[in-house]
Enzyme design. Structure first.
Site, mmCIF file in Angstrom:
data_model
loop_
_atom_site.group_PDB
_atom_site.id
_atom_site.type_symbol
_atom_site.label_atom_id
_atom_site.label_comp_id
_atom_site.label_asym_id
_atom_site.label_seq_id
_atom_site.Cartn_x
_atom_site.Cartn_y
_atom_site.Cartn_z
ATOM 1 C CG ASP A 148 50.648 -8.480 55.441
ATOM 2 O OD1 ASP A 148 51.070 -9.408 56.145
ATOM 3 O OD2 ASP A 148 51.290 -7.990 54.492
ATOM 4 C CG ASP B 195 57.076 -11.883 53.157
ATOM 5 O OD1 ASP B 195 56.079 -12.438 53.650
ATOM 6 O OD2 ASP B 195 57.190 -10.651 53.042
HETATM 7 C C1 GLA Z 1 54.218 -8.736 54.141
HETATM 8 C C2 GLA Z 1 53.604 -9.855 53.295
HETATM 9 C C3 GLA Z 1 54.073 -9.728 51.853
HETATM 10 C C4 GLA Z 1 53.698 -8.358 51.311
HETATM 11 C C5 GLA Z 1 54.287 -7.266 52.194
HETATM 12 C C6 GLA Z 1 53.775 -5.893 51.801
HETATM 13 O O1 GLA Z 1 55.593 -8.894 54.258
HETATM 14 O O2 GLA Z 1 53.933 -11.117 53.827
HETATM 15 O O3 GLA Z 1 53.498 -10.758 51.073
HETATM 16 O O4 GLA Z 1 52.307 -8.246 51.261
HETATM 17 O O5 GLA Z 1 53.936 -7.468 53.567
HETATM 18 O O6 GLA Z 1 54.276 -4.877 52.624
#
Ligand code: GLA
Length: 381
Positions: free
Chosen positions: A127, A184
């Site tokens: 991430d 997301d």
């Molecule tokens: C980010 C990522 C998500 C998930 C969250 C976890 O937002 O884009 O897919 O992994 O972190 O905290």
């Protein structure tokens, strides 16, 4: 070993479980992957997302799995997943902390890769939260990729910086095997639509060994999640999930399931295990689709996509993004088919029905948010 020749297939804990993860859940999920038939359909990775570690590293600077959530330890869990013939994935972050405020791998890339290799993992989602402002994002992905590529195991690197910082210009060169090209997803039609439409112009960046990741699937969630933001819009209809799955398949996204696979409806199973749609996504050539002119008057409402397949067939996808019924036709000449002497033998991949041979054009009417997925064989008349 080269990884991600085809878009990776698997399951990830985040969409449904968020911080509510533990070893029982992962074991039951691995069991369900096998018992439900998902494994036989091609899904192979079980991935734990954020929130698996303690808040601090140990005295040697190592990441520590939370002993309350994972009392048997990560090695034992990996062994269990492997014993089912599946692969195991974990999560870390470029920055000093993960997005949910657990330790990130910044400046610990090699020691973390060593730890992951000791635990026997096969996949790392990486991430982009808490990146020190002075640090160079591409270098941080390069550093983790270098660590993984030299840790003694084949570990697939799933980059997740949401398409920020001109990702497309440098991500392939880092060594990542897939990369999040969007923000997301949440369990709503609006989110599916926005992501899908944002990815059409991004197809030129996708391809074998480093696919555009449109984010985990929300198919089958129906509004159920421990994450109130992901569940906030109440979920989607079965038809919307079909359209979502078809779009992700056509655009060669990795297909990482996000619902609770221990408890899937028959409709959910039928979507996730539609072997004809999976074959489009997993076509050995990994060609990107091309797009033909939209129907009707509204921009961005109905989209036609065509994808060349390895055996000479074409996948045809028709997607109604409009909030009402919408119809029109596709001229085969726009796909490249000669106007005389050739036709398309069409097969409906959701209805599993032969639609016969068509020449010149094909008319379609779709209810709101529906899609039609066809496999076309070129025939000489
Ligand atoms: C980010 C990522 C998500 C998930 C969250 C976890 O937002 O884009 O897919 O992994 O972190 O905290």
């Amino acid at each position: 070993m080269a990884m991600a020749a085809k878009p990776p297939l698997g399951w990830n804990s985040w969409n449904t479980f968020s911080h509510e993860i533990n070893e029982t859940l992962i074991k039951e999920t691995a069991d369900a992957m096998v018992a439900s038939g998902l494994k036989d359909a091609g899904y192979e990775y079980i991935v734990i997302d954020d929130c698996w570690s303690l808040r601090q590293r140990d005295e040697n600077g190592r990441l520590v799995a939370d002993p309350e959530k994972f009392p048997s330890g990560m090695k034992a869990l990996t062994d269990y997943v492997h014993s089912k013939g599946l692969k195991f994935g974990m999560y870390s972050c470029v920055g000093t902390r993960t997005c949910a405020d657990f330790p990130g791998s910044f400046d610990h890339e090699f020691i973390d890769a060593e730890t992951f290799a000791e635990w026997g993992i096969d996949y790392l989602k990486y991430d982009y939260c808490f990146k020190p402002r002075s640090a160079h994002g591409p270098t941080l992905y390069r550093r983790m990729a270098m660590a993984l590529r030299n840790c003694g195991r084949d570990i697939l690197l799933s980059a997740c910086n949401w398409g920020n910082d001109n990702t497309t210009e440098w991500i392939r060169s880092t060594g990542a095997h897939m990369y999040r090209s969007t923000g997301d997803i949440i369990d709503s039609w609006q989110s599916i639509k926005e992501i899908a439409q944002s990815q059409m112009a991004m197809q030129k960046f996708a391809g074998p060994y480093c696919y555009n990741d449109m984010d985990m699937l929300v198919v089958g969630m129906y509004g159920k999640s421990h994450n109130s933001w992901i569940a906030s819009k109440g979920g989607c209809t079965t038809e919307e999930y079909k359209t979502h799955f078809s779009l992700w398949a056509m655009m060669n996204s990795p297909l990482m399931i996000g619902c609770d696979i221990r408890d899937m409806s028959e409709e959910t199973k039928a979507i996730l295990m539609n072997e004809d749609i999976l074959a489009i996504n997993q076509d050995p050539e990994g060609r990107t689709p091309y797009f033909c002119k939209e129907w009707d008057h509204e921009p961005d409402t109905v989209v036609h996509m065509f994808k060349p397949l390895e055996n000479g067939d074409y996948a045809l996808g028709f997607f109604n993004f409009y909030d009402d019924v919408c119809g029109g036709h596709v001229e085969f000449a726009d796909m490249g088919l000669p106007t005389r002497g050739y036709g398309l033998q069409l097969y409906d991949l959701w209805e599993k029905k032969d639609l016969g041979i068509h020449t010149c054009k094909f008319s379609v009417t779709l209810p709101a948010h529906h899609c039609l997925m066809l496999r076309a064989k070129i025939v000489k008349l």
